[in-house]
Design a protein around this motif. Structure first.
Motif, PDB file in Angstrom:
ATOM      1  N   LEU A 864       0.828  -1.201   0.000  1.00 17.03           N
ATOM      2  CA  LEU A 864       0.000   0.000   0.000  1.00 17.03           C
ATOM      3  C   LEU A 864       0.866   1.256   0.000  1.00 17.03           C
ATOM      4  CD1 LEU A 864      -2.899  -0.815   2.513  1.00 17.03           C
ATOM      5  CD2 LEU A 864      -3.191  -0.055   0.147  1.00 17.03           C
ATOM      6  N   ALA A 865       1.892   1.240   0.846  1.00 13.97           N
ATOM      7  CA  ALA A 865       2.768   2.410   0.937  1.00 13.97           C
ATOM      8  C   ALA A 865       3.533   2.644  -0.360  1.00 13.97           C
ATOM      9  CB  ALA A 865       3.734   2.247   2.100  1.00 13.97           C
ATOM     10  N   ALA A 866       3.837   1.532  -1.073  1.00 11.59           N
ATOM     11  CA  ALA A 866       4.598   1.643  -2.321  1.00 11.59           C
ATOM     12  C   ALA A 866       3.703   1.996  -3.503  1.00 11.59           C
ATOM     13  CB  ALA A 866       5.329   0.333  -2.584  1.00 11.59           C
ATOM     14  N   GLY A 867       2.401   2.015  -3.316  1.00 10.34           N
ATOM     15  CA  GLY A 867       1.480   2.307  -4.411  1.00 10.34           C
ATOM     16  C   GLY A 867       1.298   1.145  -5.362  1.00 10.34           C
ATOM     17  N   ASP A 868       1.626  -0.065  -4.896  1.00  9.83           N
ATOM     18  CA  ASP A 868       1.484  -1.277  -5.717  1.00  9.83           C
ATOM     19  C   ASP A 868       0.252  -2.021  -5.222  1.00  9.83           C
ATOM     20  OD1 ASP A 868       1.715  -3.560  -7.188  1.00  9.83           O
ATOM     21  OD2 ASP A 868       3.621  -4.216  -6.316  1.00  9.83           O
ATOM     22  N   PHE A 869      -0.875  -1.873  -5.935  1.00 11.71           N
ATOM     23  CA  PHE A 869      -2.144  -2.367  -5.420  1.00 11.71           C
ATOM     24  C   PHE A 869      -2.650  -3.647  -6.093  1.00 11.71           C
ATOM     25  CE2 PHE A 869      -2.485   2.422  -5.472  1.00 11.71           C
ATOM     26  CZ  PHE A 869      -2.008   2.574  -4.171  1.00 11.71           C
ATOM     27  N   SER A 870      -2.020  -4.088  -7.137  1.00  6.94           N
ATOM     28  CA  SER A 870      -2.598  -5.144  -7.971  1.00  6.94           C
ATOM     29  C   SER A 870      -2.735  -6.470  -7.220  1.00  6.94           C
ATOM     30  CB  SER A 870      -1.748  -5.336  -9.228  1.00  6.94           C
ATOM     31  OG  SER A 870      -0.411  -5.674  -8.860  1.00  6.94           O
ATOM     32  N   ARG A 871      -1.778  -6.802  -6.366  1.00  6.52           N
ATOM     33  CA  ARG A 871      -1.810  -8.114  -5.690  1.00  6.52           C
ATOM     34  C   ARG A 871      -2.530  -8.056  -4.339  1.00  6.52           C
ATOM     35  NH1 ARG A 871       4.160 -10.221  -5.344  1.00  6.52           N
ATOM     36  NH2 ARG A 871       3.075 -12.117  -4.691  1.00  6.52           N
ATOM     37  N   LEU A 872      -2.937  -6.858  -3.944  1.00  8.84           N
ATOM     38  CA  LEU A 872      -3.467  -6.720  -2.593  1.00  8.84           C
ATOM     39  C   LEU A 872      -4.756  -7.513  -2.358  1.00  8.84           C
ATOM     40  CD1 LEU A 872      -2.744  -3.007  -1.650  1.00  8.84           C
ATOM     41  CD2 LEU A 872      -1.389  -5.060  -1.246  1.00  8.84           C
ATOM     42  N   PRO A 873      -5.727  -7.526  -3.287  1.00 11.39           N
ATOM     43  CA  PRO A 873      -6.942  -8.295  -2.994  1.00 11.39           C
ATOM     44  C   PRO A 873      -6.665  -9.760  -2.687  1.00 11.39           C
ATOM     45  CG  PRO A 873      -7.332  -6.791  -4.818  1.00 11.39           C
ATOM     46  CD  PRO A 873      -5.859  -6.731  -4.532  1.00 11.39           C
ATOM     47  N   SER A 874      -5.742 -10.383  -3.415  1.00  8.67           N
ATOM     48  CA  SER A 874      -5.456 -11.795  -3.155  1.00  8.67           C
ATOM     49  C   SER A 874      -4.773 -11.965  -1.802  1.00  8.67           C
ATOM     50  CB  SER A 874      -4.579 -12.387  -4.267  1.00  8.67           C
ATOM     51  OG  SER A 874      -3.320 -11.719  -4.324  1.00  8.67           O
ATOM     52  N   PHE A 875      -3.862 -11.019  -1.439  1.00  6.34           N
ATOM     53  CA  PHE A 875      -3.226 -11.089  -0.125  1.00  6.34           C
ATOM     54  C   PHE A 875      -4.272 -10.929   0.984  1.00  6.34           C
ATOM     55  CE2 PHE A 875       0.988  -9.280  -1.968  1.00  6.34           C
ATOM     56  CZ  PHE A 875       1.394 -10.548  -2.347  1.00  6.34           C
ATOM     57  N   CYS A 876      -5.163  -9.958   0.801  1.00  4.03           N
ATOM     58  CA  CYS A 876      -6.188  -9.705   1.825  1.00  4.03           C
ATOM     59  C   CYS A 876      -7.126 -10.902   1.968  1.00  4.03           C
ATOM     60  CB  CYS A 876      -6.992  -8.458   1.474  1.00  4.03           C
ATOM     61  SG  CYS A 876      -6.061  -6.925   1.619  1.00  4.03           S
ATOM     62  N   GLU A 877      -7.498 -11.484   0.847  1.00  5.43           N
ATOM     63  CA  GLU A 877      -8.386 -12.642   0.891  1.00  5.43           C
ATOM     64  C   GLU A 877      -7.742 -13.785   1.661  1.00  5.43           C
ATOM     65  OE1 GLU A 877     -11.054 -15.418  -2.133  1.00  5.43           O
ATOM     66  OE2 GLU A 877      -9.492 -14.101  -2.943  1.00  5.43           O
ATOM     67  N   GLU A 878      -6.442 -14.024   1.392  1.00 10.63           N
ATOM     68  CA  GLU A 878      -5.741 -15.106   2.100  1.00 10.63           C
ATOM     69  C   GLU A 878      -5.627 -14.792   3.591  1.00 10.63           C
ATOM     70  OE1 GLU A 878      -1.467 -17.542   2.083  1.00 10.63           O
ATOM     71  OE2 GLU A 878      -1.757 -15.836   0.736  1.00 10.63           O
ATOM     72  N   GLY A 879      -5.277 -13.545   3.931  1.00 11.00           N
ATOM     73  CA  GLY A 879      -5.150 -13.170   5.339  1.00 11.00           C
ATOM     74  C   GLY A 879      -6.467 -13.296   6.084  1.00 11.00           C
ATOM     75  N   LEU A 880      -7.566 -12.888   5.421  1.00  7.97           N
ATOM     76  CA  LEU A 880      -8.870 -12.991   6.058  1.00  7.97           C
ATOM     77  C   LEU A 880      -9.241 -14.448   6.293  1.00  7.97           C
ATOM     78  CD1 LEU A 880     -11.422 -11.591   7.069  1.00  7.97           C
ATOM     79  CD2 LEU A 880     -12.293 -11.634   4.726  1.00  7.97           C
ATOM     80  N   ARG A 901      -9.148  -0.527   1.921  1.00 11.13           N
ATOM     81  CA  ARG A 901      -8.229   0.494   1.407  1.00 11.13           C
ATOM     82  C   ARG A 901      -7.697   0.128   0.025  1.00 11.13           C
ATOM     83  NH1 ARG A 901      -3.699   1.741   5.601  1.00 11.13           N
ATOM     84  NH2 ARG A 901      -3.118   3.137   3.879  1.00 11.13           N
ATOM     85  N   ALA A 902      -7.442  -1.201  -0.172  1.00  6.38           N
ATOM     86  CA  ALA A 902      -6.965  -1.647  -1.488  1.00  6.38           C
ATOM     87  C   ALA A 902      -8.018  -1.365  -2.557  1.00  6.38           C
ATOM     88  CB  ALA A 902      -6.621  -3.129  -1.440  1.00  6.38           C
ATOM     89  N   HIS A 903      -9.300  -1.706  -2.263  1.00 12.41           N
ATOM     90  CA  HIS A 903     -10.373  -1.426  -3.217  1.00 12.41           C
ATOM     91  C   HIS A 903     -10.505   0.075  -3.458  1.00 12.41           C
ATOM     92  CE1 HIS A 903     -11.947  -5.353  -4.026  1.00 12.41           C
ATOM     93  NE2 HIS A 903     -12.207  -5.637  -2.755  1.00 12.41           N
ATOM     94  N   GLN A 904     -10.307   0.838  -2.388  1.00 13.69           N
ATOM     95  CA  GLN A 904     -10.403   2.296  -2.532  1.00 13.69           C
ATOM     96  C   GLN A 904      -9.343   2.798  -3.507  1.00 13.69           C
ATOM     97  OE1 GLN A 904      -9.874   4.298   1.204  1.00 13.69           O
ATOM     98  NE2 GLN A 904     -10.413   6.310   0.408  1.00 13.69           N
ATOM     99  N   GLU A 905      -8.106   2.297  -3.387  1.00 17.21           N
ATOM    100  CA  GLU A 905      -7.029   2.736  -4.271  1.00 17.21           C
ATOM    101  C   GLU A 905      -7.253   2.257  -5.706  1.00 17.21           C
ATOM    102  OE1 GLU A 905      -4.893   4.855  -3.499  1.00 17.21           O
ATOM    103  OE2 GLU A 905      -4.983   4.883  -1.316  1.00 17.21           O
ATOM    104  N   LEU A 906      -7.933   1.117  -5.829  1.00 11.96           N
ATOM    105  CA  LEU A 906      -8.205   0.577  -7.159  1.00 11.96           C
ATOM    106  C   LEU A 906      -9.475   1.157  -7.769  1.00 11.96           C
ATOM    107  CD1 LEU A 906      -7.273  -3.147  -6.409  1.00 11.96           C
ATOM    108  CD2 LEU A 906      -6.026  -1.600  -7.924  1.00 11.96           C
TER     109      LEU A 906
END
Length: 947
Positions: A864-880, A901-906
């Motif tokens: 998130l801090a790096a502005g790299d959002f593409s992989r975040l949904p899969s990471f969040c899904e796994e963490g949840l 926040r990832a969806h917000q940035e996307l």
């Protein structure tokens, strides 16, 4: 404010204005909160009271509905009436508030006291005022759930008993004519109450309406047959027969205080008063307090003697000092009008080492009822037969105090209707056929305070409320102890209550202070203790080591080093030296040794050579159980799991599996207080290493269930014990664990830093490189939270280097997490992502869901801090998914927030809102106010149309 729940809910403000509540759910909730006023109800408890478990709607829907409902209650009553807090929902009542149920019960107490004094007119007036508080339909706004049904039935029983007692008094006063209309209404309201039907027949007969009385019997017969499919019972049939044959004993006696023109008063010739056989009751207890429910039940049972086909046999049981004799004498005095032919009192000395011989007891009783010594037979059966003959046809109450065995009671049982026997015993049951059993519990705190106030004066209690509460708590709810303390304070009017409270807070000396004149709590307990066999005495002594909380039966077996010894629990329960408290969450029976009994047990255990080995066995038993439970619950994310115990020494594998494997978390919850006691006892005995092992294996459960204050407290206790034994490294390791809880779980890194620095210095001095690596990692985490990323980077790199040297993959994974976060803060996103990805790879190798979810959390943050959002949904899904798999609600909240926040940035605002709202609700449920505000602030950044 006035609350009325005995009919349809009514509320009036302090100014007397009615407060309208239109919504049925809020009316029900207020009624429940009033009914449970003073008791905190969790969300689950309130749900169970308001809805049936199988009703429509899932748990999440109901949780939201509870919040909405409570918000509505607060709007109606004002927010301070149901204050927020984590202890549950509680209705706060002020000194000027009134509740009709409380007033009803207070009036009943006054009525029964007036009746006991012989003031029947005043008693009748008080009963009438109490019953007038009930309105139709009764309890209309209490919810119709199974959780409330039993409570409502109990309240209706209280009303029924009050009605029956009022009927007795009115009939005794000769007010039978005025009673007929009310009795007709009451039997329609309670058509299966044969006692009221019988009194209706009697009132009609005494009013000169014999034909109507016989017709009323026919009505009762028809109604009972239709409703219950049964004939009228023997008492009602007997009343019908007596009316049919014009039994002269049914005619009214002159009222004790005849009033001119009063219904039922006539010019009949006065009968000569009955001459009682004997009136042997000792004086009533002047400061008797509480026990309203028990008094009502006992009075009802004993008052039924006149109508019963066999003499009622009633037994009161309970531990020494709980007030059995006081209650028996108090009730016996209250029911004396029902036993005009006499009251006998016999002391059986059952708790002594020489219980009285029933033949000798009967010799005394026969003399007391007028049998000449020369006419008393020599054998027990002959004396018992003569005793029954003398009581035949009379109405006599027998109070048999302190019975030890059925052999003492059987000869004293009256043989014909009209009489009754009231027994006290420390044995829970004497095995008497048809006996009604009443197990007497300790006084509640309010009852204890009222009792103390009656002895020393309410002004002294009011002047030192907190100290008075401590005094009553130290008396452990035992009326005898409260009475002794009250007597000492009454004789010392200048003593502050706080002084007495201080004397009673030393368990080793408490029994020394519970002495007044010839009365001592210790002596009563000693009598029960000496009545045990040696095996039971040993078990009782050893239970002093079990601590102040309830426990399961296996504890006795471990203390005695005899798995079959659990059966001795039944002996102690039967002797009222051990209390059964119910079953726990894993369906094990639970028992408790009350505080004063435990003080005495500890006195007997002092100097016993078996005490120290028994304590060690018990501690090891807890250690082996908690070790297995810890192996079955999710790990905390901070430390690797401890080594496991094989083979076990103190508890069997079968016991471990039976207790723990069905639900490890439930076992932890049931035994948490005992585990805390085991840690404290081990530390006090200098066995801090055993205590360390216990807390190590409790840590994951405490973390997962957010019991962070508990964890910190336990680690500080262990650290202090290690310091007393001059083991600096062990003390530092315990303080470091406490610092981890403070910094990571409680969110107070600044408070943790001094502890961490001290621990790091000890670890460096003792060349404990693994411990030093962990301390440096925690310091790196703490200082980066405090905005010092460059200091944090140095500590994280040093920790990583040491962890790799000593081969500690867990500390390596943790150090890489912190290093990734620090690099993100210092503007090095590539290194940050690389460090967090390496941390995740190690976590996957370690295999625990908590480690992986922790690493994923850090990886998402740096992306998130790096502005790299593409992989975040899969990471969040796994963490949840990982957080849900271990039931970690806080982890779920964090991943929902990051996913939002990832969806917000996307640019996926609708999905962002859904996740952020879920996160905010979870944070709110967990009491994480700062996190909730942050999630709601993120919601505020979204388009207003999507919020």
């Amino acid at each position: 404010m006035e609350f009325r729940i005995l009919g349809r809910l009514e509320i009036r403000s302090d100014d007397g204005e009615p407060i309208t509540v239109s919504q049925p759910l809020i009316r029900s909730a207020i009624s429940v909160l009033v009914l449970k006023s003073g008791q905190a109800l969790s969300s689950d408890q309130l749900q169970a009271l308001l809805w049936e478990p199988g009703a429509d709607g899932d748990r999440a829907d109901r949780t939201g509905a509870i919040k909405t409902c409570v918000a509505g209650v607060r709007r109606v009553l004002s927010p301070d009436r149901v204050p927020p807090g984590h202890g549950g929902y509680r209705l706060r009542l002020g000194d000027r508030d009134t509740v009709d149920l409380v007033t009803f019960r207070d009036l009943l107490v006054q009525a029964r006291e007036a009746r006991g004094r012989g003031d029947a007119p005043l008693a009748a007036e008080l009963y009438e005022r109490a019953l007038a508080l009930w309105r139709d339909p009764p309890l209309d706004d209490l919810p119709e759930t199974s959780a409330v049904a039993g409570i409502a039935a109990g309240l209706l029983d209280e009303r029924r008993v009050a009605r029956e007692e009022l009927v007795e008094i009115r009939l005794a006063l000769g007010r039978h004519r005025a009673l007929v209309p009310e009795l007709r209404a009451w039997v329609l309201d309670d058509p299966l109450n044969e006692y009221l039907w019988a009194q209706l027949l009697l009132a009609l007969y005494r009013s000169g309406r014999k034909t109507e009385a016989l017709q009323a019997y026919d009505e009762a017969h028809e109604m009972l047959e239709q409703a219950a499919g049964s004939e009228p019972g023997p008492e009602l049939q007997r009343m019908w027969h007596r009316i049919k044959v014009d039994d002269p004993d049914l005619n009214p006696h002159p009222p004790p205080h005849p009033a001119p023109g009063q219904d039922g008063h006539s010019a009949q010739a006065a009968r000569p008063p009955r001459q009682p056989l004997a009136r042997q009751l000792p004086p009533d207890v002047r400061d008797f307090t509480g026990r309203e429910t028990q008094r009502g039940r006992l009075r009802q049972l004993l008052a039924s003697a006149a109508m019963a086909t066999a003499p009622p046999v009633v037994q009161i049981s309970g531990p020494p000092g709980v007030g059995k004799t006081s209650l028996a004498l108090h009730v016996a005095h209250l029911v004396t009008p029902s036993f005009p032919d006499g009251q006998l009192y016999v002391q059986l000395a059952g708790a002594s080492q020489t219980p009285r011989d029933p033949a000798a007891v009967l010799n005394e009783v026969l003399r007391a009822i007028g049998v000449a010594p020369a006419d008393i037979p020599g054998t027990l059966p002959e004396r018992a037969a003569l005793y029954r003959s003398r009581l035949a046809g009379k109405r006599v109450l027998v109070v048999a105090d302190d019975a030890a065995a059925p052999g003492q009671i059987q000869p004293l049982l009256p043989g014909t209707p009209g009489c009754a026997i009231l027994i006290t015993s420390r044995n829970r049951s004497l095995g008497l056929d048809g006996a009604h059993l009443l197990a007497l519990e300790r006084l509640s705190r309010p009852e204890g305070l009222r009792m103390l106030g009656r002895i020393i004066g309410p002004h002294r209690v009011a002047a030192e409320e907190a100290a008075a509460a401590r005094v009553v708590e130290a008396c452990d709810g035992f009326p005898l102890a409260v009475r002794i303390v009250g007597a000492r304070l009454a004789g010392r009017p200048t003593w502050p209550l706080a002084h007495m409270a201080g004397l009673l807070t030393e368990p080793e000396r408490r029994l020394d202070h519970l002495v007044a004149g010839n009365t001592a709590v210790r002596a009563l307990i000693e009598a029960s203790y000496q009545s045990l066999d040696e095996r039971a005495r040993r078990a009782f002594r050893m239970l002093a080591l079990a601590g102040p909380h309830d426990f399961a039966p296996w504890v006795v077996g471990v203390l005695l080093d005899d798995p079959s010894a659990e059966e001795v629990v039944d002996t102690l329960v039967d002797k009222s030296l051990l209390s059964a408290t119910g079953v726990d969450q894993v369906h094990q029976p639970r028992y408790r040794l009350h505080d004063l009994l435990r003080d005495y047990a500890a006195e007997q255990l002092a100097g016993d050579a078996e005490a120290e080995p028994a304590l060690e066995r018990l501690t090891i038993g807890w250690l082996e159980l908690v070790d297995h439970a810890d192996s079955l619950v999710p790990r905390d994310p901070y430390f690797p799991p401890p080594s496991r115990f094989t083979p076990r020494m103190a508890v069997s594998d079968e016991l471990v599996k039976r207790l723990i494997e069905p639900d490890p978390a439930a076992w932890f919850t049931s035994e948490l207080a005992n585990l805390r006691t085991a840690v404290t006892a081990a530390c006090a005995a200098g066995r801090f290493r055993l205590a360390t092992g216990l807390v190590l294996r409790m840590a994951s459960h405490l973390h997962l269930h957010h019991l962070h204050e508990e964890a910190e407290h336990l680690w500080r206790i262990v650290a202090a014990a290690a310091e007393r034994e001059s083991d600096a490294p062990a003390a530092a390791r315990a303080r470091f664990r406490a610092a981890k809880v403070i910094a990571a779980d409680r969110g107070r890194p600044a408070e943790a830093l001094p502890l961490i620095d001290d621990c790091a210095a000890v670890f460096a001095e003792t060349d404990s490189r693994q411990d030093l690596a962990r301390a440096l990692e925690l310091r790196a985490f703490s200082v980066q939270c405090l905005g010092r990323p460059y200091d944090a980077r140095d500590d994280a790199e040093h920790a990583l280097q040491l962890a790799r040297k000593v081969g500690d993959p867990h500390t390596e994974f943790a150090a890489l997490r912190v290093l990734g976060l620090v690099c993100s803060q210092t503007g090095d996103p590539e290194r940050a992502i690389a460090a967090c990805e390496e941390s995740l790879a190690i976590a996957r190798g370690l295999g625990h869901a908590t480690y992986q979810s922790s690493a994923l959390h850090s990886l998402i943050r740096v992306h998130l801090a790096a502005g790299d959002f593409s992989r975040l949904p899969s990471f969040c899904e796994e963490g949840l998914r990982l957080s849900e798999s271990i039931g970690h609600k806080l982890g779920e909240a964090y991943f929902h927030e990051l996913w939002g926040r990832a969806h917000q940035e996307l640019g996926r605002h609708e999905q962002a809102v859904a996740h952020l709202e879920t996160a905010a609700e979870l944070f709110a449920d967990l009491g994480r106010a700062d996190d909730e505000r942050r999630a709601r602030a993120s919601l505020g950044e979204l388009s207003p149309g999507l919020r």
